[in-house]
Design a protein around this motif. Structure first.
Motif, PDB file in Angstrom:
ATOM      1  N   UNK A 118       0.825  -1.204   0.000  1.00  9.02           N
ATOM      2  CA  UNK A 118       0.000   0.000   0.000  1.00  9.02           C
ATOM      3  C   UNK A 118       0.854   1.247   0.000  1.00  9.02           C
ATOM      4  N   UNK A 119       2.009   1.202   0.739  1.00  7.51           N
ATOM      5  CA  UNK A 119       2.907   2.343   0.822  1.00  7.51           C
ATOM      6  C   UNK A 119       3.520   2.643  -0.511  1.00  7.51           C
ATOM      7  N   UNK A 120       3.837   1.639  -1.323  1.00  6.12           N
ATOM      8  CA  UNK A 120       4.456   1.827  -2.628  1.00  6.12           C
ATOM      9  C   UNK A 120       3.514   2.545  -3.565  1.00  6.12           C
ATOM     10  N   UNK A 121       2.215   2.190  -3.530  1.00 10.05           N
ATOM     11  CA  UNK A 121       1.223   2.836  -4.367  1.00 10.05           C
ATOM     12  C   UNK A 121       1.141   4.304  -4.062  1.00 10.05           C
ATOM     13  N   UNK A 122       1.156   4.678  -2.769  1.00  8.86           N
ATOM     14  CA  UNK A 122       1.078   6.076  -2.373  1.00  8.86           C
ATOM     15  C   UNK A 122       2.300   6.830  -2.864  1.00  8.86           C
ATOM     16  N   UNK A 162       3.922   6.512  -5.550  1.00  8.80           N
ATOM     17  CA  UNK A 162       3.900   6.735  -6.991  1.00  8.80           C
ATOM     18  C   UNK A 162       3.012   7.908  -7.378  1.00  8.80           C
ATOM     19  N   UNK A 163       2.282   8.460  -6.408  1.00  9.10           N
ATOM     20  CA  UNK A 163       1.363   9.564  -6.691  1.00  9.10           C
ATOM     21  C   UNK A 163       2.093  10.761  -7.288  1.00  9.10           C
ATOM     22  N   UNK A 164       3.288  11.209  -6.692  1.00  9.93           N
ATOM     23  CA  UNK A 164       3.986  12.340  -7.301  1.00  9.93           C
ATOM     24  C   UNK A 164       4.377  12.065  -8.736  1.00  9.93           C
ATOM     25  N   UNK A 219      14.472   8.159  -6.263  1.00 10.05           N
ATOM     26  CA  UNK A 219      15.261   7.902  -5.058  1.00 10.05           C
ATOM     27  C   UNK A 219      14.386   7.908  -3.810  1.00 10.05           C
ATOM     28  N   UNK A 220      13.466   8.866  -3.771  1.00  8.35           N
ATOM     29  CA  UNK A 220      12.559   8.941  -2.620  1.00  8.35           C
ATOM     30  C   UNK A 220      11.709   7.683  -2.527  1.00  8.35           C
ATOM     31  N   UNK A 221      11.233   7.240  -3.698  1.00  7.85           N
ATOM     32  CA  UNK A 221      10.432   6.009  -3.727  1.00  7.85           C
ATOM     33  C   UNK A 221      11.265   4.821  -3.289  1.00  7.85           C
TER      34      UNK A 221
END
Length: 311
Positions: free
Chosen positions: A1-5, A7-9, A132-134
């Motif tokens: 779930x955290x990975x999906x969030x 990718x929003x940017x 990098x942030x992701x």
């Protein structure tokens, strides 16, 4: 779930870039309408001016689409925005003043090209920082999951350890109890211990001046576990009023009774057969007697009986 969030940017960036063409077309149209007001001053290079104005407007829209993310990510882009605004102003002033020639257009084109390259570089930097942030966020998620797993494993190990400690304490208690029982079962005794006084004919007497022997008697008790062992019994006779130990030919000193040094009056060694064996020993007096005397019996490094008798 955290990975999906996370990718929003990136999704936002894509959507904003997709809107570039529409925004650029609209702004170009607006700029072109504004330019119509000063059309009478423009006599040449109409197509080049339109292309330059469209390119500059597209650049402005493209920059707007990435500016917010760049600012949010801490990427310095202030010079970029100022350069675009300055170039737009320069172009509009030139148009209004009718100072548009091939040399001016080429100079402005070079500036636009340079700003396009800068915007591409900025977009690439934003994309890289987002990636990098992701990646960092994914690593943090992995670390959190690993930490939760380690915490759970530690809790399980701690529970197992506490259970083992409890079981070990129970085993130690049980062992201690068994050890005590074993010691009690194996310990020899001195039952029916008595001290009497004998004259020179080995007859009992209560008259101090006729006492020539101390008579000590007791029974070993039955203990089949000790069958076949050689047992050492130490007998101590002392005057209670002075604690003087009566001496005899077999007197001596030994370490027993919990590590204490004990002076004994006599020592009896016997090969034990496991039965309730009676033991009697006559010990010559070493001086005149009178008062109360105490007898103690030691075996297995422990005092197992005591008795006293007056005369």
């Amino acid at each position: 779930m955290a990975k999906k969030d996370n990718n929003i940017p990136l999704l936002l960036l894509v959507l904003l870039l997709l809107g570039t063409t529409v925004g650029a077309s609209y702004m170009w149209y607006t700029e072109r309408e504004s330019r119509q007001d000063c059309k009478e001053t423009v006599t040449s290079n109409e197509e080049d001016i339109d292309a330059l104005l469209f390119e500059l407007t597209s650049l402005d829209v493209a920059y707007d689409s990435v500016e917010y993310l760049a600012t949010a990510l801490g990427i310095d882009n202030r010079a970029m925005g100022g350069s675009i605004d300055s170039l737009k102003t320069e172009l509009m002033v030139a148009i209004q003043k009718g100072q548009i020639d091939e040399q001016t257009i080429n100079a402005l084109q070079r500036k636009v090209n340079n700003l396009v390259i800068q915007n591409q570089t900025l977009t690439q930097e934003v994309t890289r920082v987002l990636a990098e942030k992701d990646s960092v966020e994914l690593a943090n998620i992995s670390l959190r999951e690993q930490n939760l797993r380690i915490t759970a494993e530690y809790a399980t190990l701690e529970t197992d350890y506490n259970i083992q400690q409890s079981e070990m304490e129970d085993l130690n208690t049980e062992y201690s109890n068994l050890e005590t029982k074993f010691t009690e079962v194996n310990r020899m005794k001195a039952q029916d211990l008595s001290l009497s006084f004998l004259n020179k004919r080995r007859k009992a007497t209560k008259r101090p001046k006729f006492v020539d022997f101390f008579n000590v008697s007791f029974k070993t008790g039955e203990n089949d576990f000790r069958r076949g062992e050689t047992l050492d019994y130490y007998i101590v006779i002392l005057e209670k009023n002075s604690n003087r130990v009566i001496q005899s030919v077999s007197s001596g000193t030994t370490i027993m009774n919990g590590g204490n040094t004990v002076n004994y009056t006599a020592k009896i060694s016997l090969r034990y057969d496991g039965s309730n064996k009676p033991i009697t020993v006559d010990i010559p007096v070493d001086s005149k007697v009178g008062g109360t005397y105490e007898v103690r019996v030691y075996v297995d490094n422990t005092m197992v009986a005591r008795s006293s008798s007056p005369i």
